[in-house]
Scaffold this active site. Structure first.
Site, PDB file in Angstrom:
ATOM      1  CE  LYS A  50      -6.949  -1.359  -8.745  1.00 12.53           C
ATOM      2  NZ  LYS A  50      -6.795  -0.417  -7.611  1.00 12.53           N
ATOM      3  CB  SER A  75     -10.409   0.137   1.756  1.00 13.11           C
ATOM      4  OG  SER A  75      -9.765  -1.114   1.983  1.00 13.11           O
ATOM      5  CG  LEU A  78      -4.422  -4.626  -5.487  1.00 13.26           C
ATOM      6  CD1 LEU A  78      -3.431  -5.610  -4.854  1.00 13.26           C
ATOM      7  CD2 LEU A  78      -3.959  -4.285  -6.893  1.00 13.26           C
ATOM      8  CG  ASN A 132       1.027  -0.142  -6.086  1.00 12.59           C
ATOM      9  OD1 ASN A 132       1.596   0.460  -5.182  1.00 12.59           O
ATOM     10  ND2 ASN A 132      -0.295  -0.191  -6.189  1.00 12.59           N
ATOM     11  CB  CYS A 135      -1.504  -1.902  -2.607  1.00 13.57           C
ATOM     12  SG  CYS A 135      -3.252  -2.130  -2.200  1.00 13.57           S
ATOM     13  CG  ASN A 137      -6.560   0.334   0.560  1.00 13.39           C
ATOM     14  OD1 ASN A 137      -6.312   0.796   1.667  1.00 13.39           O
ATOM     15  ND2 ASN A 137      -6.823   1.085  -0.499  1.00 13.39           N
ATOM     16  CE  LYS A 169       0.788   5.981  -6.868  1.00 11.38           C
ATOM     17  NZ  LYS A 169      -0.356   5.559  -7.660  1.00 11.38           N
TER      18      LYS A 169
HETATM   19  O1  RRO Z   1      -6.888  -1.069  -4.944  1.00  8.52           O
HETATM   20  C1  RRO Z   1      -6.644  -0.359  -3.947  1.00  8.52           C
HETATM   21  O2  RRO Z   1      -7.268  -0.463  -2.883  1.00  8.52           O
HETATM   22  C2  RRO Z   1      -5.579   0.646  -3.950  1.00  8.52           C
HETATM   23  C3  RRO Z   1      -4.307   0.408  -4.427  1.00  8.52           C
HETATM   24 BR1  RRO Z   1      -3.798  -1.164  -5.276  1.00  8.52          BR
HETATM   25  C4  RRO Z   1      -3.301   1.405  -4.269  1.00  8.52           C
HETATM   26  O3  RRO Z   1      -2.129   1.256  -4.650  1.00  8.52           O
HETATM   27  N1  RRO Z   1      -3.655   2.554  -3.652  1.00  8.52           N
HETATM   28  C5  RRO Z   1      -4.892   2.792  -3.219  1.00  8.52           C
HETATM   29  O4  RRO Z   1      -5.160   3.871  -2.663  1.00  8.52           O
HETATM   30  N2  RRO Z   1      -5.852   1.822  -3.365  1.00  8.52           N
END
Ligand code: RRO
Length: 316
Positions: A50, A75, A78, A132, A135, A137, A169
């Site tokens: 993760k 959402s 992280l 990443n 993200c 969200n 990513k």
């Molecule tokens: O944790 C998230 O809300 C999340 C992340 Br970090 C991401 O890179 N992509 C996503 O769809 N959710």
């Protein structure tokens, strides 16, 4: 021999050979050590953790994930145990199993990403970072990959903090000018060995007719889309970056739920393929099923290895 056992799904990249081409998309089945181990001991060919922040995070308020007939909206915000947890897992990881370990890093600031990269470098482990840049969200935080100036600065700094190969990513792009601009930036970094396309399509809105309501709580219902919704966008990003990033590997991610979509990603140029929404819904047994379906499709088409058709998508 014309049976499934004659089909070779192994992938040689990043200086090693992994036993297949499928693994989890970061975010799915990889927050807890038990989940990571379940992926490693499944038919997955690699494991990614993760996205980690420097400090642990609870993530966004629930409900923050919703399944639909066509995929998912999330959402999560992280939620993760913090970088030290995943580094500790990486220290104890059984690299002898032949399945590479990738650590997804998603610092809240560039400095946080640099601290994580320097700490990982000092640990001297074979784990490979996937930073990443996408993200969608964290309220108030735009996706880095849509800001080309900040991405340029970040990659220059990553090169100084991390001495080995790494990946990023990416968010989905929707315009040839953006594919070209991003490729131009990425091509300046020889140790950037792979790009994973795509993260969820950010800030979609799923509406429930019965309740006349949004389906997730954060950001008044906006969230990242995965599953069937994103397959054509994912394939476009894989194919375009495959053509624009010679010498780099593309990891396909988006809409893979059977051998057919895995085949499409590889045909579009993917070296390896990640599974997100489908893994969330089916669990790690999905890897053996999708691998068997891919092998059966290859057998029917007369392909014995992924190299036989990778990147060979025809145009009209
Ligand atoms: O944790 C998230 O809300 C999340 C992340 Br970090 C991401 O890179 N992509 C996503 O769809 N959710």
């Amino acid at each position: 021999m014309s049976d499934l056992s004659s089909i070779d799904l192994s992938v040689s990249w990043l200086g090693q050979t992994m036993p297949g081409c499928l693994y989890n998309a970061s975010g799915v089945w990889c927050r807890e050590e038990a989940e990571l181990e379940a992926v490693r001991t499944s038919a997955a060919a690699a494991v990614i953790s993760k996205s980690a922040t420097l400090s642990a995070r609870e993530g966004n308020p629930e409900p923050r994930y919703h399944r639909t007939a066509l995929g998912s909206i999330n959402s999560m915000g992280l939620p993760n145990h913090g970088f030290a947890y995943y580094l500790d897992y990486a220290r104890r990881y059984d690299y002898g199993c032949g399945k590479p370990l990738f650590l997804s890093l998603s610092g809240m600031t560039l400095d946080d990403n640099l601290i994580m990269l320097r700490t990982l470098a000092a640990a001297g482990l074979p784990a490979i970072p996937e930073v990443n840049l996408s993200c969608p969200n964290v309220p108030g935080k735009p996706q880095l990959g849509y800001d080309f100036v900040t991405t340029t600065e970040a990659l220059n700094a990553f090169d100084r903090a991390w001495p080995g190969r790494y990946g990023v990513k990416l968010p989905p792009y929707f315009d040839p000018a953006h594919f070209a601009a991003m490729a131009d930036i990425l091509n300046r970094h020889p140790r950037l060995a792979f790009v994973t396309c795509i993260n969820s399509i950010g800030n979609g809105l799923v509406v429930d007719v019965d309740s006349e309501s949004v389906t997730i709580k954060p950001k008044d219902g906006l969230g990242g889309l995965g599953g069937d919704y994103v397959l054509p966008t994912a394939l476009a990003n894989v194919r375009e970056f495959y053509r624009l990033l010679p010498g780099k590997d593309i990891v396909g991610c988006g809409g893979v739920k059977s051998g057919k979509e895995a085949f499409m990603h590889i045909l579009a140029g993917a070296r390896a393929v990640q599974v997100g929404t489908c893994l969330h819904h089916e669990g790690p047994a999905a890897f053996a099923r999708i691998a068997a379906e891919l092998a059966a499709l290859m057998l029917a088409k007369g392909y014995r290895s992924l190299e036989a058709f990778r990147g060979k998508l025809r145009t009209l």
